[in-house]
Design an enzyme around this catalytic site. Structure first.
Site, PDB file in Angstrom:
ATOM      1  N   ASP A 139     -21.319 -11.504  32.979  1.00  0.00           N
ATOM      2  CA  ASP A 139     -21.759 -11.466  31.590  1.00  0.00           C
ATOM      3  C   ASP A 139     -21.356 -10.164  30.903  1.00  0.00           C
ATOM      4  O   ASP A 139     -20.809 -10.180  29.796  1.00  0.00           O
ATOM      5  CB  ASP A 139     -23.276 -11.677  31.512  1.00  0.00           C
TER       6      ASP A 139
ATOM      7  N   CYS B  91       1.166 -12.802   1.372  1.00  0.00           N
ATOM      8  CA  CYS B  91      -0.032 -12.414   2.108  1.00  0.00           C
ATOM      9  C   CYS B  91      -0.969 -11.578   1.239  1.00  0.00           C
ATOM     10  O   CYS B  91      -2.192 -11.699   1.336  1.00  0.00           O
ATOM     11  CB  CYS B  91       0.348 -11.638   3.373  1.00  0.00           C
TER      12      CYS B  91
ATOM     13  N   CYS C 183      -5.563   1.168   6.172  1.00  0.00           N
ATOM     14  CA  CYS C 183      -6.234   2.401   5.740  1.00  0.00           C
ATOM     15  C   CYS C 183      -7.376   2.154   4.770  1.00  0.00           C
ATOM     16  O   CYS C 183      -8.024   3.097   4.331  1.00  0.00           O
ATOM     17  CB  CYS C 183      -5.227   3.362   5.113  1.00  0.00           C
TER      18      CYS C 183
ATOM     19  N   CYS D 259       0.855  -1.197   0.000  1.00  0.00           N
ATOM     20  CA  CYS D 259       0.000   0.000   0.000  1.00  0.00           C
ATOM     21  C   CYS D 259       0.887   1.241   0.000  1.00  0.00           C
ATOM     22  O   CYS D 259       1.690   1.433   0.928  1.00  0.00           O
ATOM     23  CB  CYS D 259      -0.928   0.001   1.211  1.00  0.00           C
TER      24      CYS D 259
ATOM     25  N   LYS E 176     -17.732 -18.561  41.694  1.00  0.00           N
ATOM     26  CA  LYS E 176     -19.167 -18.752  41.495  1.00  0.00           C
ATOM     27  C   LYS E 176     -19.523 -19.182  40.059  1.00  0.00           C
ATOM     28  O   LYS E 176     -18.925 -20.080  39.518  1.00  0.00           O
ATOM     29  CB  LYS E 176     -19.903 -17.471  41.908  1.00  0.00           C
ATOM     30  N   LYS E 177     -20.502 -18.496  39.445  1.00  0.00           N
ATOM     31  CA  LYS E 177     -20.999 -18.942  38.140  1.00  0.00           C
ATOM     32  C   LYS E 177     -19.933 -18.840  37.058  1.00  0.00           C
ATOM     33  O   LYS E 177     -19.825 -19.717  36.199  1.00  0.00           O
ATOM     34  CB  LYS E 177     -22.229 -18.119  37.735  1.00  0.00           C
TER      35      LYS E 177
ATOM     36  N   ASP F 143     -23.075 -26.916  40.519  1.00  0.00           N
ATOM     37  CA  ASP F 143     -22.051 -26.285  41.345  1.00  0.00           C
ATOM     38  C   ASP F 143     -22.303 -26.471  42.835  1.00  0.00           C
ATOM     39  O   ASP F 143     -21.486 -26.057  43.649  1.00  0.00           O
ATOM     40  CB  ASP F 143     -21.971 -24.784  41.021  1.00  0.00           C
TER      41      ASP F 143
END
Length: 985
Positions: A683, A39, A54, A28, A444-445, A303
């Site tokens: 989450d 590539c 770009c 480029c 925990k979760k 759990d």
């Protein structure tokens, strides 16, 4: 050795090389982005003919050089020569990518001190070059025949090729007639807000300066919150999927099914609060999906290590042998038996098979018997035996001590001989309970989900993962196909980390008193985010790309060049920014090197077992993924799957190893990989990290809701649920992952998307100005003061324009989103209720956790309701969260009574100013009305302790206020005495 100044390809790491005329190869000419010829050829072959940095198009004659003058391996001959250098520090670019992730110790070198990677890389280079030369020869022989005219090529295309060009999904933009007025009103409202604040600030109320200043600060914060909430909704979109095209492309008759496998995760903790029957319905709806059975695996995480969960899952697996063929034979919806049999519809509609009625009755009878067996287990589990639980063979249950037990895995379905009543194969069903030991942080979760990621990678390794809460069943059997229309689309799915479905709920009263459905968020905000970089992850009903969970960036995202990062550190103008982003740039560079290492390993086709095992033992992978060669090898398989020759018992043993409580120590789990630790709302944090890496997400809203769940409909449980979400947001705000400063190094998070994430973490702080603003009406009524001076004509126009713009924004939002006005009003009401209660507690608990280390333990919200319809709606459980809104209600009601009493005493002139104050107070009372109604319960009975505390606080507040009375002008006692004496005279 490589020449010190030789440019390196940013994609593959090889030397860029020279043109046939001896000049440096430049892909480029606009930004001089370093890319080698190979590539660029690959990008052109894939149809991408523009610069990755770009986006400028490449020169048309860039690759027109004679192939004989510059063979495919020619540009890399210099690098091959460099590899023959015996110095240990230059062992090839592929070894460099791996060794820079973590330090390679002396045990990785051979006797002569040369790295073991050196010989392996040399042999790989030779294989790769030979492969390219063979490919070049084949291309020449293929190009020998005469060219075929384009018209004839189009005629010779097979119908299957045309099918491959058809899209699996499309974006349906909003109508301009709906969107343009909406945007115009937003801009108009911004202008009005500016004029309004100019008036408010330049017209203080001297007689009540404290009230005026408090109100202005609150209003500025509300305007800021509105901007954060409104602008991410600037470009909402809809999407449509084509399931027929998906099936025609990947399920061709007579050929193996090419749909991608999916691993389902179902998580549960306490079977007494999350009834096994609810979890069983979720599992059964997954096993009966309209999806190839060999492509479905269901993992249930227990759990709490409860024997009740284990036994109920065994019963569920047995019942699934009857339920799954029944669902698929008659195409029933939904495929969760409890919700299917409770439907109040004509179940004979569209069912023409004469045997359907008979089989349905038999299936309902079988399900009732199954429920009796499960409920009997639940009844027995109410009281734990002193000696602990014992399994059927007489051995003690390993999980009797829930805080100290080994890892447990049991495969119920999917193994040899596990077939349904019709003799067909069933999806795999696996019970998982990770190891728990004292002294370890289990997270925990989020920790349970990460354990499932590793177990599923070892046993099935599906490329996609769908996680569900135990109370969210599959309501649409084609939901997974809907997600595959995005994830398996070569154009759309390339950069998609997850597909999020909206949450829908059963068992909520029609008026939705406490806004449990959250319609405004799922149908307005999430649609708006889908038009930017994608919706946030909401914890359930989400299909993940497994590679995104492993911490990798999207394939098409350009990497951060080392030159740019180093120049930013050296440049004085960017020194400050470089210092702020140093940590992020380091982590990004580390992630890119790991990506490159993984990519390079994919390119190796002919390695023997010894070479591959050596690659797997590299410490960079072990420090990232943990000490499991089987799991590390699974991360290299983009399309998933496990070797067929692997022994099942060996895989189970390895699966037990990856769920050990010490497996994650000194790894990137929970930091860069999997579900992210550090917040109870893992989450939001997990989705945020993915999108900071450049991934985008997609929002899928099929006509039939994909998943449905149970919502806590009583007031106390609802407020505690909101409290947990708000506390998670506060934790993120106080952590290093705060969107205010995290993720600027790569510049991959769009600024509107960043505004949306900032809104998700700062909204609990709105509780402070909100509770102050709800107190102001009562204070004004009790003191006779007001926050607004006498209105002029200009001020009246400003106030009228502000109210009209607020109404217009809401109306136009309802128009393009399809949300009802009742849902909007309920959302507005609960915004106030949650803000003055749960959000307020979350702010204080978040700061206590940060400053004093006091952690808050949350109980799991109950998922089952009473037998009576909406039975829990009228339950009131004592909780301190109820005190602030109750106090606000009492204070404002007292203020209204005091205001009317004062107006009656003063006469006609006092009624005009009273109108504005009472209107303000009624605004508060109307917003808190659902809370007041819920507080009274079914028989108008409120917990006595709530009433006592609220009346006490209101009384203390009133007495203190009368004593202090800061808004009444202070009069000098001497003046009063002088006045009295003159009168006496």
């Amino acid at each position: 050795m490589m020449e010190p100044g030789a440019p390196v390809c940013d994609t593959c790491g090889e030397a860029v090389g020279l043109k046939p005329n001896g000049e440096l190869f430049v892909a480029c000419h606009e930004c001089n982005f370093p890319m080698c010829r190979s590539c660029v050829e690959y990008e052109a072959k894939e149809g991408r003919k523009e610069c990755l940095r770009c986006s400028s198009p490449y020169d048309e004659h860039l690759l027109d050089d004679d192939a004989d003058q510059n063979p495919p391996g020619g540009s890399r001959s210099t690098m091959a020569a460099h590899l023959s250098d015996p110095q240990p520090q230059d062992v090839g670019i592929h070894a460099r990518h791996v060794s820079t992730v973590s330090t390679i110790d002396s045990e990785m070198n051979d006797e002569s001190g040369n790295p073991i990677w050196k010989n392996r890389v040399e042999s790989w280079k030779d294989k790769k070059n030979n492969k390219k030369k063979k490919g070049a020869k084949n291309n020449k022989t293929e190009q020998a025949p005469a060219e075929i005219p384009p018209e004839q090529q189009m005629e010779d295309k097979q119908p299957g090729e045309a099918l491959m060009q058809q899209p699996l999904s499309e974006i349906v933009p909003m109508s301009r007639n709906k969107l343009t007025p909406y945007r115009a009103v937003i801009i108009m409202r911004l202008v009005i807000l500016g004029l309004f604040f100019h008036y408010r600030i330049t017209n203080p109320v001297d007689s009540a300066f404290g009230l005026w200043l408090t109100s202005v600060i609150c209003e500025i914060w509300f305007a800021f919150s509105w901007v954060l909430d409104q602008f991410p909704k600037w470009s909402p979109i809809n999407r449509v999927t084509y399931l027929d095209t998906l099936s025609a492309r990947f399920e061709r008759p007579g050929e193996p099914c090419e749909l991608a496998p999916v691993d389902f995760f179902v998580s549960t903790v306490d079977p007494l609060k999350e009834p096994p029957l609810i979890t069983a319905n979720t599992v059964l709806s997954i096993l009966a999906l309209d999806y190839p059975v060999e492509k479905v695996s269901c993992y249930v995480s227990d759990d709490g290590a409860a024997m009740l969960s284990f036994e109920s899952l065994a019963e569920t697996a047995e019942f699934a042998r009857k339920w799954v063929p029944f669902c698929k034979k008659y195409s029933i919806e939904p495929r969760a038996p409890e919700f299917y049999f409770s439907q109040k519809i004509d179940y004979l509609k569209d069912k023409v098979q004469p045997s359907f009625v008979k089989e349905r009755r038999a299936m309902k009878r079988d399900y009732e018997e199954y429920k009796i067996r499960v409920n009997a287990m639940v009844a027995r589990a109410q009281k734990t035996p002193e000696e602990g639980w014992t399994m059927q063979d007489g051995t003690p249950w390993p999980g009797n001590n829930t805080r100290d037990h080994p890892g447990m895995i049991q495969v119920f379905l999917g193994n040899t001989g596990a077939r349904d009543t019709d003799g067909n194969e069933l999806p795999r069903l696996v019970y998982v309970s990770r190891e728990k030991r004292p002294g370890y942080q289990h997270h925990k979760k989020a920790g349970a989900e990460n354990a499932l990621v590793r177990v599923s990678a070892v046993l099935t390794n599906a490329p996609y993962i769908l996680n569900l809460d135990c109370d969210h069943y599959v309501n649409n059997s084609k939901a997974v196909r809907e997600a595959m229309c995005f994830l398996m689309d070569p154009q759309v799915g390339r950069d998609v980390c997850y597909v999020q479905f909206p949450q829908r709920f059963d068992g909520i009263d029609k008026s939705d008193r406490y806004a449990n459905r959250n319609v405004v968020f799922f149908d307005v905000n999430m649609k708006g985010l889908d038009g930017i970089q994608g919706p946030v992850y909401v914890g359930t009903g989400c299909v993940f790309n497994r590679q995104a969970l492993y911490g990798y960036g999207p394939p098409s995202m350009p990497t951060l060049t080392k030159s740019s990062s180093s120049s930013s550190c050296c440049c004085p103008t960017k020194k400050k920014k470089a210092e702020l982003d140093a940590t992020e740039v380091y982590k990004d560079a580390k992630r890119e090197e790991l990506n490159a290492a993984i990519f390079n390993l994919h390119e190796i086709d002919n390695y023997d077992e010894y070479e591959r095992s050596m690659l797997m033992s590299q410490r960079s992978f072990e420090k990232t993924f943990g000490l499991s060669s089987v799991f590390i090898e699974s991360t290299l398989m983009e399309n998933g799957g496990v070797p067929e020759s692997v022994n099942s018992s060996a895989l189970i043993k390895e699966a037990i190893h990856v769920i050990s409580c010490s497996y994650e120590e000194k790894t990137e789990w929970g930091k860069e990989i999997g579900w992210i630790y550090g917040s109870v709302t893992e989450d939001i944090l997990t989705g945020f990290k993915m999108q900071c890496r450049g991934w985008r997400s997609i929002y899928c809203m099929p006509l039939r809701p994909a998943f449905k769940g149970s919502a806590p409909i009583n007031l106390s449980d609802r407020l505690h649920q909101v409290l947990r979400w708000a506390l998670g947001s506060v934790e993120i705000f106080l952590s290093r992952h705060c969107p205010l400063w995290y993720g600027f190094g790569g510049g991959r998070l769009k600024w509107l998307q960043r505004l949306a994430y900032i809104n998700t973490i700062v909204y609990p702080f709105t509780s402070l100005p909100l509770i102050a603003y709800c107190l102001i009406p009562a204070i004004c009524l009790l003191t006779g003061k007001f926050i607004i001076p006498t209105l002029s004509n200009l001020a009246s126009v400003l106030f009228l324009g502000l109210f009209m713009s607020i109404i217009l924004t809401a109306v136009l939002e309802l128009r393009w989103s399809g949300v009802g006005i009742e849902d909007l009003w309920r959302n507005e009401q609960f915004w106030v209720i949650g803000g003055v209660s749960a959000h307020l507690f979350a702010v204080f608990q978040g700061f206590l956790k940060m400053l004093a280390g006091i952690d808050t333990n949350f109980t799991v919200t109950a998922k089952a309701a009473e037998d009576a319809e909406f039975g829990e709606l009228y339950m009131v459980k004592w909780t301190t969260v109820l005190i602030p809104p109750t106090t606000l209600l009492i204070v404002n009601i007292v203020g209204v009574v005091a205001g009317f009493s004062d107006a009656l005493n003063k006469g006609y002139e006092a009624w005009g100013p009273l109108f504005g104050k009472v209107f303000f107070a009624f605004w508060v009372i109307l917003h808190l009305y659902p809370f007041l109604k819920g507080l009274m319960g079914r028989q108008n009975r409120t917990p006595t302790i709530v009433v006592l505390w609220s009346v006490l606080l209101a009384s203390v507040f009133s007495l203190v206020w009368v004593k202090i009375n800061p808004f009444v002008n202070k009069v000098d006692p001497m003046e009063i005495a002088g006045t009295c004496s003159s009168i006496d005279c």
